[in-house]
Scaffold this motif. Structure first.
Motif, PDB file in Angstrom:
ATOM      1  N   ILE A  37       0.987  -1.096   0.037  1.00 41.50           N
ATOM      2  CA  ILE A  37      -0.117  -0.053  -0.132  1.00 41.50           C
ATOM      3  C   ILE A  37       0.865   1.218   0.266  1.00 41.50           C
ATOM      4  O   ILE A  37       1.914   1.397   0.703  1.00 41.50           O
ATOM      5  N   ASP A  38       0.544   2.110  -0.842  1.00 37.10           N
ATOM      6  CA  ASP A  38       1.453   3.411  -0.868  1.00 37.10           C
ATOM      7  C   ASP A  38       0.249   4.543  -0.320  1.00 37.10           C
ATOM      8  O   ASP A  38      -0.748   4.467  -0.569  1.00 37.10           O
ATOM      9  N   ILE A  39       0.748   5.434   0.195  1.00 34.97           N
ATOM     10  CA  ILE A  39       0.099   6.722   0.486  1.00 34.97           C
ATOM     11  C   ILE A  39       0.407   7.929  -0.425  1.00 34.97           C
ATOM     12  O   ILE A  39       1.645   8.553  -0.569  1.00 34.97           O
ATOM     13  N   LEU A  40      -0.637   8.430  -0.940  1.00 32.18           N
ATOM     14  CA  LEU A  40      -0.595   9.408  -1.967  1.00 32.18           C
ATOM     15  C   LEU A  40      -0.622  10.857  -1.234  1.00 32.18           C
ATOM     16  O   LEU A  40      -0.867  11.206  -0.379  1.00 32.18           O
ATOM     17  N   ASP A  41       0.254  11.838  -1.889  1.00 30.05           N
ATOM     18  CA  ASP A  41       0.140  13.164  -1.878  1.00 30.05           C
ATOM     19  C   ASP A  41      -0.259  13.905  -2.987  1.00 30.05           C
ATOM     20  O   ASP A  41       0.767  14.338  -3.842  1.00 30.05           O
ATOM     21  N   GLY A  42      -1.679  13.735  -3.299  1.00 30.47           N
ATOM     22  CA  GLY A  42      -2.328  14.117  -4.255  1.00 30.47           C
ATOM     23  C   GLY A  42      -1.348  13.443  -5.449  1.00 30.47           C
ATOM     24  O   GLY A  42      -1.127  12.353  -5.378  1.00 30.47           O
ATOM     25  N   GLN A  43      -1.128  14.373  -6.796  1.00 36.09           N
ATOM     26  CA  GLN A  43      -0.385  13.761  -7.699  1.00 36.09           C
ATOM     27  C   GLN A  43       1.189  14.085  -7.760  1.00 36.09           C
ATOM     28  O   GLN A  43       1.708  13.849  -8.902  1.00 36.09           O
ATOM     29  N   VAL A  90       4.203   7.198  -1.516  1.00 35.06           N
ATOM     30  CA  VAL A  90       5.176   6.579  -0.469  1.00 35.06           C
ATOM     31  C   VAL A  90       4.581   5.389   0.293  1.00 35.06           C
ATOM     32  O   VAL A  90       3.492   5.346   0.593  1.00 35.06           O
ATOM     33  N   PRO A  91       5.400   4.175   0.054  1.00 37.53           N
ATOM     34  CA  PRO A  91       4.995   2.871   0.676  1.00 37.53           C
ATOM     35  C   PRO A  91       4.751   3.208   1.906  1.00 37.53           C
ATOM     36  O   PRO A  91       5.493   3.952   2.726  1.00 37.53           O
ATOM     37  N   LEU A  92       3.722   2.511   2.778  1.00 40.63           N
ATOM     38  CA  LEU A  92       3.738   2.613   3.897  1.00 40.63           C
ATOM     39  C   LEU A  92       5.015   2.214   4.822  1.00 40.63           C
ATOM     40  O   LEU A  92       5.368   2.554   6.021  1.00 40.63           O
ATOM     41  N   ARG A  93       5.903   1.254   4.523  1.00 47.36           N
ATOM     42  CA  ARG A  93       7.232   0.913   5.011  1.00 47.36           C
ATOM     43  C   ARG A  93       7.830   2.029   5.261  1.00 47.36           C
ATOM     44  O   ARG A  93       8.648   2.295   6.326  1.00 47.36           O
ATOM     45  N   GLU A  94       8.095   2.698   4.324  1.00 42.91           N
ATOM     46  CA  GLU A  94       8.890   3.902   4.246  1.00 42.91           C
ATOM     47  C   GLU A  94       8.567   5.266   5.027  1.00 42.91           C
ATOM     48  O   GLU A  94       8.960   5.871   5.904  1.00 42.91           O
ATOM     49  N   LEU A  95       6.866   5.401   4.869  1.00 43.05           N
ATOM     50  CA  LEU A  95       6.394   6.242   5.607  1.00 43.05           C
ATOM     51  C   LEU A  95       6.473   6.193   7.093  1.00 43.05           C
ATOM     52  O   LEU A  95       6.612   7.210   7.874  1.00 43.05           O
ATOM     53  N   TYR A  96       6.586   5.090   7.833  1.00 40.99           N
ATOM     54  CA  TYR A  96       6.058   4.735   9.044  1.00 40.99           C
ATOM     55  C   TYR A  96       7.706   4.168   9.651  1.00 40.99           C
ATOM     56  O   TYR A  96       7.624   3.725  10.854  1.00 40.99           O
ATOM     57  N   GLY A  97       8.672   4.140   8.892  1.00 38.83           N
ATOM     58  CA  GLY A  97       9.865   3.771   9.100  1.00 38.83           C
ATOM     59  C   GLY A  97      10.001   2.089   9.384  1.00 38.83           C
ATOM     60  O   GLY A  97      10.828   1.879  10.661  1.00 38.83           O
ATOM     61  N   TYR A  98       9.376   1.369   8.816  1.00 40.84           N
ATOM     62  CA  TYR A  98       9.300  -0.022   9.150  1.00 40.84           C
ATOM     63  C   TYR A  98      10.684  -0.738   8.283  1.00 40.84           C
ATOM     64  O   TYR A  98      10.810  -0.294   7.353  1.00 40.84           O
ATOM     65  N   GLN A  99      11.320  -1.428   9.042  1.00 45.73           N
ATOM     66  CA  GLN A  99      12.532  -2.356   8.584  1.00 45.73           C
ATOM     67  C   GLN A  99      11.999  -3.584   7.591  1.00 45.73           C
ATOM     68  O   GLN A  99      10.840  -3.998   7.892  1.00 45.73           O
ATOM     69  N   PRO A 100      12.733  -3.993   6.870  1.00 49.78           N
ATOM     70  CA  PRO A 100      12.496  -5.330   6.140  1.00 49.78           C
ATOM     71  C   PRO A 100      11.965  -6.444   7.238  1.00 49.78           C
ATOM     72  O   PRO A 100      12.610  -6.716   8.053  1.00 49.78           O
ATOM     73  N   GLY A 101      10.962  -6.865   6.742  1.00 47.17           N
ATOM     74  CA  GLY A 101      10.240  -7.932   7.861  1.00 47.17           C
ATOM     75  C   GLY A 101       9.208  -7.350   8.681  1.00 47.17           C
ATOM     76  O   GLY A 101       8.341  -8.275   9.206  1.00 47.17           O
ATOM     77  N   TRP A 102       9.204  -6.280   9.142  1.00 45.78           N
ATOM     78  CA  TRP A 102       8.402  -5.714  10.001  1.00 45.78           C
ATOM     79  C   TRP A 102       6.697  -5.471   9.419  1.00 45.78           C
ATOM     80  O   TRP A 102       6.758  -5.386   8.271  1.00 45.78           O
ATOM     81  N   GLY A 103       5.893  -5.946  10.256  1.00 44.94           N
ATOM     82  CA  GLY A 103       4.542  -5.776   9.747  1.00 44.94           C
ATOM     83  C   GLY A 103       4.118  -6.999   8.977  1.00 44.94           C
ATOM     84  O   GLY A 103       2.703  -7.015   8.569  1.00 44.94           O
ATOM     85  N   GLU A 104       4.962  -7.910   8.944  1.00 46.96           N
ATOM     86  CA  GLU A 104       4.559  -9.312   8.185  1.00 46.96           C
ATOM     87  C   GLU A 104       4.901 -10.503   9.178  1.00 46.96           C
ATOM     88  O   GLU A 104       5.575 -10.564  10.353  1.00 46.96           O
TER      89      GLU A 104
END
Length: 519
Positions: free
Chosen positions: A472-478, A482-496
């Motif tokens: 899932i990405d979060i849009l800032d209009g057009q 930004v992917p959720l992982r990047e937006l919320y600072g998740y490391q690889p494997g987190w949230g899984e």
């Protein structure tokens, strides 16, 4: 003379017709609003019918109203009634200009997809990805049959017919109903399985001085279909604030249920007295789990993070721990509260949940804990974001209320709910008939689970619990995505889910799919 006679006849016929409408409205059981407000109530439905046309010129757009927009309410109402809940002519959301808009990224070839019938076949179960209480070896550990369950709403806050409708509806679709802190009412004993909530006043499990009483808790949960116990630290509507039930509302029934005197103001403190820090809270969790055999967890809004840092640190040795964590976003609202608490105290869900989940993930504890989310998660897109961030289940409160007839009148705190959902006033509760509302709650839950499953298939996975922060990405209009992982600072494997849980869940869904095909 003839004209007067004719006019009189017309007036008489009109009066008779209106009288007939009044009688029909008062005796029908489909619409609580019409039972409580005969004739007048029809104007509300007429305005709702022509609302889209009127709003084009003089009112609001489909997405301006809060806390739930007209489109959101329309989807819930249509789903609850078993009507067409599709939308035509494309989205009317301002995807070009909105910031924070979630976009779910479907795949063309990846993943087998769940082996279900057309449109997810509403009867297909969508169980939790985790066994609740399993990692800590609770005697009555179990896998919840539904990823969608009913939030804590007490008898007193909600009416008897409303709670009965929710309980009976929960039984139809195998979801859990949280009792709220007001203890177990007769309305909770109509077949639906329960999560018993322990609040700061220990209603239902308190001694004569208002102190927590473990023996009374054991007896109470043994008398009802209680599957788990939740210690409420705070809630999204009023985090860090106690409650007050006025003396006028404390009738004999509520007094008996809560273990309090009749006709006396009933205050819920803002803090617990059975423990005073994380260490003593974990001792109590283990004591309750040992005495009842049930999974025990906590519910909390999120503000200062020191509590969560200490909780994770004390759980790392795996000698003590909560079985589940229920994060309630600050936008939650089933409890009446001062405006400042509703608007400005505690983080909204996505920030709150991600901050807590990251701490458990960094400590390697996420597979040991079931994560539950609440706070406007009864809408498919919001729920899917929660699952991608690491939630295993979602709780629905206001959405469940809407499904059984709530019209977002926002009079929950006045005892004048016009449809009898959030009031004890017989003037209004008489209009709410559990016979029809039971099925509406069930239909809504089935529709939500269906949509969660179908979107999961579009992403290429067999269950919403297998979504990741990269889906899932979060849009800032057009301007950017930004992917959720990047937006919320998740490391690889987190949230899984871990590999073992992932494989187990795929097998569970495959079995359910085969069972569905065999019917």
């Amino acid at each position: 003379m003839g004209r007067i006679s004719t006019g009189g006849k017309v007036a008489g016929l009109a009066a008779a017709a209106l009288g007939g409408v009044v009688v029909r409205d008062l005796t029908q059981r489909q619409h609580a609003l019409l039972r409580n407000f005969p004739i007048i109530g029809h104007f509300r439905y007429w305005v709702e019918t022509v609302g889209p046309e009127l709003r084009q010129y003089i009112v609001t757009s489909n997405d301006e109203e809060r806390p739930f927009s007209r489109d959101q309410r329309r989807w819930i109402y249509a789903s609850a009634k078993g009507e067409n809940n599709y939308f035509g002519f494309g989205t009317d959301n301002d995807v070009e200009g909105l910031a924070g808009y979630p976009i779910i990224k479907h795949r063309t070839f990846a993943g087998p997809g769940a082996t279900t019938a057309r449109h997810g076949s509403e009867g297909v179960a969508v169980p939790s990805a985790k066994v609740l209480g399993g990692p800590r070896g609770r005697r009555h550990a179990f896998r919840p049959a539904s990823v969608v369950n009913i939030s804590g709403m007490s008898f007193g806050a909600l009416s008897e017919p409303a709670l009965r409708s929710l309980n009976q509806g929960a039984a139809l679709v195998d979801c859990l109903q949280n009792t709220g802190e007001g203890s177990i009412a007769p309305a909770h004993r109509h077949g639906g399985e329960l999560i018993f909530q322990i609040g700061t006043a220990y209603f239902g499990c308190r001694d004569e001085h208002g102190r927590f009483d473990l023996d009374r808790l054991v007896d109470l949960v043994a008398s009802a279909p209680v599957k788990a116990i939740e210690i409420k630290l705070s809630q999204g509507a009023k985090p860090g604030l106690g409650g007050m039930l006025p003396a006028a509302k404390v009738d004999r029934t509520i007094a008996e249920i809560r273990g309090i005197p009749v006709g006396v103001d009933c205050a819920s403190p803002s803090r617990h007295t059975a423990f005073d820090d994380v260490d003593s809270m974990l001792d109590l969790v283990e004591e309750i789990a040992d005495a009842t055999g049930l999974p025990v967890g906590i519910k909390s809004a999120v503000g200062n993070m020191d509590f969560w840092d200490e909780l994770v640190e004390l759980m790392q040795p795996r000698t003590r721990g909560v079985d589940f964590v229920n994060i309630d976003g600050g936008e939650g609202g089933t409890g009446a509260a001062p405006m400042v608490f509703a608007d400005s105290v505690a983080y909204p869900f996505r920030v709150a949940f991600s901050e807590v989940h990251k701490r458990f993930a960094a400590a390697g504890l996420t597979d040991d804990v079931t994560f539950i989310g609440a706070g406007k998660l009864g809408l498919p897109e919001n729920a899917l974001v929660a699952f991608a961030l690491g939630a295993d289940m979602v709780n629905v409160g206001r959405e469940a209320m809407l499904s059984i007839g709530c019209i977002q009148a926002q009079k929950c705190h006045t005892d004048h709910c016009p449809v009898g959902v959030a009031t004890q006033n017989p003037r209004y509760t008489r209009g709410l008939d559990p016979t029809s509302k039971t099925q509406r709650l069930a239909s809504y839950v089935l529709a939500l689970r269906r949509d969660l499953l179908k979107v999961s298939e579009a992403v290429g996975v067999v269950h919403p619990g297998l979504l990741t922060p990269d889906d899932i990405d979060i849009l800032d209009g057009q301007r950017s995505a930004v992917p959720l992982r990047e937006l919320y600072g998740y490391q690889p494997g987190w949230g899984e889910l871990g590999p073992g849980l992932r494989d187990e869940l795929v097998e569970v869904m495959a079995r359910l799919g085969e069972d569905q095909k065999g019917r």
